[in-house]
Motif scaffolding. Structure first.
Motif, short mmCIF file in Angstrom:
data_model
loop_
_atom_site.label_atom_id
_atom_site.label_comp_id
_atom_site.label_asym_id
_atom_site.label_seq_id
_atom_site.Cartn_x
_atom_site.Cartn_y
_atom_site.Cartn_z
N THR A 18 0.92 -1.26 0.11
CA THR A 18 0.33 0.25 0.03
C THR A 18 1.17 1.28 -0.44
N ARG A 19 0.43 2.02 -0.75
CA ARG A 19 1.29 3.35 -0.41
C ARG A 19 0.80 4.57 -0.37
N ARG A 20 -0.38 5.26 -0.04
CA ARG A 20 -0.62 6.78 0.42
C ARG A 20 0.53 8.66 0.42
N PHE A 21 -0.45 8.89 -0.82
CA PHE A 21 -0.10 10.16 -0.62
C PHE A 21 -1.15 11.19 0.01
N GLY A 22 -0.83 11.46 0.96
CA GLY A 22 -1.85 12.51 1.97
C GLY A 22 -2.75 11.30 2.09
N GLU A 23 -3.87 12.09 2.04
CA GLU A 23 -4.91 10.77 1.81
C GLU A 23 -5.76 10.36 0.13
N ARG A 24 -5.15 10.16 -0.53
CA ARG A 24 -4.51 9.27 -1.42
C ARG A 24 -4.17 8.04 -1.87
N THR A 25 -4.62 6.71 -1.83
CA THR A 25 -4.23 5.66 -1.76
C THR A 25 -3.87 5.34 -3.22
N VAL A 26 -2.46 5.74 -3.29
CA VAL A 26 -2.24 5.01 -5.10
C VAL A 26 -1.91 3.68 -4.73
N LEU A 27 -1.65 2.15 -4.35
CA LEU A 27 -1.38 1.44 -4.25
C LEU A 27 -2.47 1.01 -3.45
N ASP A 28 -3.09 0.27 -3.55
CA ASP A 28 -4.23 -0.98 -2.83
C ASP A 28 -3.70 -1.70 -2.28
N GLY A 29 -3.04 -2.76 -1.48
CA GLY A 29 -3.19 -3.90 -0.72
C GLY A 29 -2.80 -4.43 -1.92
N ILE A 30 -1.51 -4.50 -3.03
CA ILE A 30 -1.30 -5.09 -3.69
C ILE A 30 -0.76 -5.98 -3.71
N ASP A 31 -1.12 -7.66 -4.22
CA ASP A 31 -0.09 -8.82 -4.24
C ASP A 31 0.26 -8.99 -6.09
N LEU A 32 1.21 -9.26 -5.57
CA LEU A 32 2.84 -9.64 -6.74
C LEU A 32 3.52 -10.76 -6.65
N SER A 33 4.04 -11.85 -7.64
CA SER A 33 5.13 -12.29 -7.48
C SER A 33 5.78 -12.10 -9.34
N ILE A 34 6.79 -12.12 -9.47
CA ILE A 34 7.46 -12.10 -10.88
C ILE A 34 8.38 -13.19 -10.45
N ALA A 35 8.21 -14.31 -10.92
CA ALA A 35 9.25 -15.75 -11.32
C ALA A 35 10.40 -15.40 -11.52
N ARG A 36 11.68 -15.67 -11.22
CA ARG A 36 12.71 -15.60 -12.20
C ARG A 36 12.86 -16.02 -13.44
N GLY A 37 13.42 -15.41 -14.26
CA GLY A 37 12.91 -15.62 -15.96
C GLY A 37 11.44 -15.47 -16.49
#
Length: 242
Positions: A18-37
């Motif tokens: 999660t990333r917030r800028f003041g009252e604005r939430t830009v990223l909201d509880g993201i789940d992500l995996s990137i595999a090797r290659g």
């Protein structure tokens, strides 16, 4: 390692990011995996949080909440090449290297992107495509486990973009880093990536896998169908934007 085979480890993993800028939430509880290659493309409308996610993965934004793990070396190529004008091209590529022979490593990376003859040039004498190649060489020279590409082709003309697409695929197939490509271009994502994500309202709203051999052609029936699916996920209809 051929794409499509099982991959046992992840080079990057985020949970509840999660990333917030003041009252604005830009990223909201993201789940992500990137595999090797793995080659992943991230689409989204302007302001959806694409570059914010990339900056977090690059370690350039520490004001996030949640868990973020990157296993190995990370390098970034931005939309602007960001070459230092008072250093020769090879010195730009070697910038920050502290082990071995930085110049030799830079010249090897420049050879891989087809810039052997331009290593001694000043950055302001490079064409747009050459400058972006130098930026890729600078990312490549660090032998990254994860390469982050933040719209690196958006300022290039159509023919140069095609050349750069082929170059990136060649480099990826040779070195096999995990790649996250941030782009606005649906066709670019489909031609390059094995998995395409759509970010909307700070969340991953859609995921498509592209199980086609490369090089790919825009008029392939599967790509036409996936393009329509992705455009819908982006809020684009035949009449315009929803």
């Amino acid at each position: 390692m051929a794409e499509g085979l099982p991959v046992l480890t992840d080079v990057a993993r985020v949970r509840g990011l999660t990333r917030r800028f003041g009252e604005r939430t830009v990223l909201d509880g993201i789940d992500l995996s990137i595999a090797r290659g793995e080659f992943v493309a991230l689409l989204g409308r302007s302001g959806s949080g694409k570059s914010t996610l990339l900056r977090a993965l690059a370690g350039l934004d520490s004001a996030t909440e949640g868990d973020l793990t990157v296993d190995g070396t990370v390098s970034v190529a931005f939309q602007e090449p960001r070459l230092v004008p008072w250093k020769r091209v090879w010195a730009n590529v070697a910038l920050g290297l502290r082990s071995g022979d930085p110049r030799a490593a830079a010249e090897k990376a420049l050879a891989e992107v087809g810039l052997t003859e331009r290593g001694g040039a000043w950055p302001l004498t490079l064409s747009g495509g050459e400058a972006q190649r130098a930026s890729l060489a600078r990312a490549l020279v660090r032998e990254p486990d994860l390469m982050l590409l933040d719209e690196p082709f958006s300022a290039l003309d159509a023919l140069t973009r095609i050349t750069m697409h082929r170059l990136v695929l060649d480099l990826w197939e040779k070195h096999r880093p995990g790649i996250l490509l941030v782009t606005h271009d649906v066709d670019e994502a489909l031609l390059l990536a094995g998995r395409v994500l759509v970010l909307d309202d700070g969340r991953i709203a859609h995921e498509s896998r592209v199980d086609l051999p490369r090089p790919r052609h825009r008029d392939h029936p599967d790509l036409i169908s996936l393009r329509s699916t992705l455009l819908t996920a982006l809020g684009v209809t035949l009449e315009g934007t929803a």
